[in-house]
Design an enzyme around this catalytic site. Structure first.
Site, PDB file in Angstrom:
ATOM      1  N   CYS A  83      15.654   2.719  36.885  1.00  0.00           N
ATOM      2  CA  CYS A  83      16.997   2.306  36.472  1.00  0.00           C
ATOM      3  C   CYS A  83      18.073   2.977  37.328  1.00  0.00           C
ATOM      4  O   CYS A  83      18.997   2.324  37.782  1.00  0.00           O
ATOM      5  CB  CYS A  83      17.199   2.650  35.002  1.00  0.00           C
ATOM      6  SG  CYS A  83      18.899   2.652  34.459  1.00  0.00           S
ATOM      7  N   CYS A  86      20.370   7.561  34.806  1.00  0.00           N
ATOM      8  CA  CYS A  86      20.328   8.944  34.286  1.00  0.00           C
ATOM      9  C   CYS A  86      19.477   9.792  35.223  1.00  0.00           C
ATOM     10  O   CYS A  86      18.370  10.197  34.882  1.00  0.00           O
ATOM     11  CB  CYS A  86      19.746   8.975  32.876  1.00  0.00           C
ATOM     12  SG  CYS A  86      20.699   8.064  31.667  1.00  0.00           S
ATOM     13  N   CYS A 428      38.256  13.506  37.044  1.00  0.00           N
ATOM     14  CA  CYS A 428      36.851  13.093  37.003  1.00  0.00           C
ATOM     15  C   CYS A 428      36.199  13.247  38.370  1.00  0.00           C
ATOM     16  O   CYS A 428      35.048  12.858  38.560  1.00  0.00           O
ATOM     17  CB  CYS A 428      36.735  11.638  36.532  1.00  0.00           C
ATOM     18  SG  CYS A 428      37.599  10.454  37.591  1.00  0.00           S
TER      19      CYS A 428
END
Length: 472
Positions: A83, A86, A428
Site C-alpha cells: 500500500c 503507513c 507541517c
C-alpha cells in the site's frame, strides 16, 4: 542531480543506520554512497539489491535479513509493504517519535541555522491506529495484483478494486480489505459498497480510458460520531446511482451526510465540482472545548481530530494570551485556531486564500456566538499589507499555519515590517519552516519548539515554534 542509471549491484550485510525522508531508511554502500531502502528499520542488517543509481546515492530493496532491529514492530496491516500508506508500521512507536523529533531538530539546525532552545518532547498521539477522520478511496477496473498473485497459477477474473493508489503509479489501485487508519464503520462502508457494486454489475473506473460508473469514495468522521460519505460517479446513470445510494443509506442509517458528485473531468478533485445532497444534511459537526465546527465535503480540517485539539492547545499556550491582544491568524483555513484562541484575545483577524473556507469560518463563528473574530479572503502576500494592518490594528501576536511550501517571502518581509511581539509558527513541513525562521532570525529569537505527531505510522510530523521579538 546526476543522470538516472539502472543498477543491479547487490551489497551484503549492510546495516541500516537511520530513518530518512519520505519514510525510507538509510544505509551506506561500501563506497560510502547513501542507499535508500523501504520497509526496513534502523538496526536491521540486510542484503540490498539496488535498482536505481544516482550520482550521490542508490535506491534499493532488502532481499535478505541477517539481523532484525530491536526496534522492529510486527505490522498489523495485511497490506503493509504494498500500500505505501503507513511506511513506519514496522517500527516501534517510541522510535517513530524519536526520528520525527530528530528530523525537526536537524531541519531547524541545518537549514534554519538559528540558535535553538532545548526542545520540548514531541507530543505523541494517544491513538496509534484508527486516528484519521478523512479517507479517500479510488475505484478501478484493473486491480493491482500482488507478487504472490502474479506468481500463482490462479486466474484472476475479478479485477475490480476499491482502495489506494500504488505509490508513484497514478493508474494502479490496490484493493483494500481492511485499513487501520479510520475507525469503523469506515471499513464496513467501503467493503459493502464494493460488494454491492460487484453484485449488481456496476462498472468501476478505468483511468486510462476515462470510463466507468464509480470513480471515488470519500468517508469523513467526526469526534461527535457523525459520518459523511461522498461517492463520485463518472457516468451519469440515474438508475444505477440511486440504486447504490439507496443501498448505502439503508445499510448505514448512522450516516449523517450522504452526498454524490458527477465528475467527468480529467482529475477527481472536488473543489470545482457541484456537491449534491442525497440524504441527511450537507455537513457534519466537529466539536472542541464546546466549540462546534461544520465540516462539508470541501472543508479543510486537521485529519486527526484528537491530536488537532492537542496541537491547538500548544499553539494557544505558546501565544500566552491575556485577553488584551490583537491576534492575526494567517492561513486561517476554516478559522479553527482563530476561534479556539478567541476567548483569550481582544480581537482575532483571520486571513485565508480559499473563499469557501472563509465562508465556513464566518458560519462557524456565528454558530459559536463568537463576536471578536473577523475573517478576510485573499492571497496572503496581497492581503497582508500596510493598509490591512492600518485598518485592523497592529497585531500583538501572529499565529501562522501555512501550507507545506511555507510562507511567501513577501509575507515574511511584512511580518518583519509589522514587528509583532510574538509569532507562533505552526508547520507541517519543518524544512520550509526552518527556511522562514532563518529569514526572521535577525528580528526574532526562537524560544520554544515542540513537535507534534499527527500521523502515527508515517514519517510526517507537525512542529510548533514560538518566536519572540529581540530586544534592540
Amino acid at each position: 542531480m546526476g543522470r538516472k542509471n539502472t543498477a543491479k549491484a547487490v551489497f551484503h550485510n549492510v546495516k541500516v543506520l537511520d530513518a530518512g525522508a519520505k519514510g525510507v531508511s538509510v544505509a551506506k554502500a561500501p563506497d560510502g554512497k547513501v542507499i535508500f531502502i523501504p520497509n526496513v528499520v534502523p538496526g536491521d542488517v540486510v542484503d540490498v539489491q539496488t535498482f536505481k543509481k544516482r550520482k550521490a546515492y542508490f535506491e534499493g530493496k532488502a532481499i535478505k535479513f541477517h539481523e532484525y532491529s530491536a526496534h522492529r514492530a510486527a505490522p498489523v496491516c495485511i497490506h503493509f509493504g504494498v500500500c505505501g500508506g503507513c511506511k513506519w508500521q514496522n517500527m516501534q512507536y517510541s522510535q517513530q517519535l524519536f526520528y520525527k523529533q530528530n528530523e525537526v531538530y536537524n531541519h531547524l539546525k541545518r537549514i534554519g541555522k538559528v540558535e535553538l532552545p532545548e526542545f520540548e518532547p514531541i507530543l505523541g498521539s494517544a491513538k496509534e491506529f484508527f486516528y484519521r477522520n478523512k479517507m479517500e478511496f479510488s475505484f478501478s477496473d484493473s486491480r493491482w495484483l500482488t507478487e504472490d498473485e502474479i506468481g500463482s497459477d490462479l486466474n484472476y477474473d475479478d479485477r475490480n478494486a476499491l482502495g489506494f493508489h500504488i505509490p508513484k503509479m497514478w493508474d494502479k489501485i490496490l484493493d483494500i480489505k481492511k485499513c487501520h487508519l479510520q475507525e469503523d464503520p469506515s471499513n464496513a462502508i467501503r467493503n459493502e459498497i464494493r460488494a454491492f457494486a460487484n453484485a449488481n454489475g456496476m462498472s468501476f473506473f478505468n483511468p486510462r480510458n476515462h470510463t466507468g460508473l464509480l470513480r471515488t469514495l470519500m468517508i469523513r468522521t467526526a469526534s461527535t460520531g457523525e459520518i459523511m460519505v461522498l461517492i463520485q460517479f463518472c457516468e451519469d446513470d440515474v438508475e444505477l446511482r440511486n440504486q447504490l445510494l439507496t443501498f448505502v443509506a439503508e445499510r448505514f442509517p448512522e450516516i449523517t451526510s450522504l452526498l454524490y458528485v458527477i465528475n467527468q473531468k480529467a482529475n477527481d478533485t472536488l473543489y470545482d465540482q457541484t456537491i449534491i445532497l442525497y440524504s441527511g444534511r450537507e455537513y457534519i459537526l466537529e466539536e472542541m472545548e464546546g466549540l462546534r465546527f461544520s465540516i462539508n465535503a470541501k472543508s479543510f480540517y486537521q485529519t486527526n481530530s484528537d491530536q488537532a485539539y492537542e496541537l491547538y492547545k500548544i499553539t494557544r499556550d505558546f501565544a500566552g494570551l491575556t485577553g488584551n491582544e490583537v491576534v492575526y491568524d494567517l492561513y486561517t483555513g476554516t478559522g479553527t485556531i482563530a476561534q479556539f484562541v478567541s476567548k483569550n484575545a481582544k480581537k482575532v483577524i483571520g486571513v485565508e486564500s480559499v473563499p469557501a473556507a472563509i465562508e465556513d469560518a464566518k458560519a462557524n463563528a456565528k454558530r459559536n456566538e463568537i463576536t471578536n473574530c473577523e475573517f478576510f479572503v485573499g492571497d496572503m502576500k496581497d492581503v497582508f499589507n500596510d493598509e490591512f494592518v492600518a485598518t485592523h490594528g497592529k497585531p500583538d501576536v501572529v499565529i501562522t499555519d501555512p501550507p507545506r511550501d511555507g510562507m511567501h517571502k513577501d509575507v515574511v518581509a511584512q511580518l518583519l515590517k509589522v514587528g509583532a511581539e510574538k509569532i507562533v509558527y505552526v508547520s507541517c513541513n519543518s524544512a520550509t519552516q526552518a527556511r522562514d525562521l532563518e529569514l526572521l532570525d535577525h528580528m526574532y529569537k526562537v524560544v520554544r519548539v515542540r513537535p507534534v505527531d499527527m500521523f502515527p505510522q508515517t514519517h510526517h510530523v507537525e512542529n510548533v515554534v514560538l518566536l519572540e521579538k529581540r530586544s534592540i
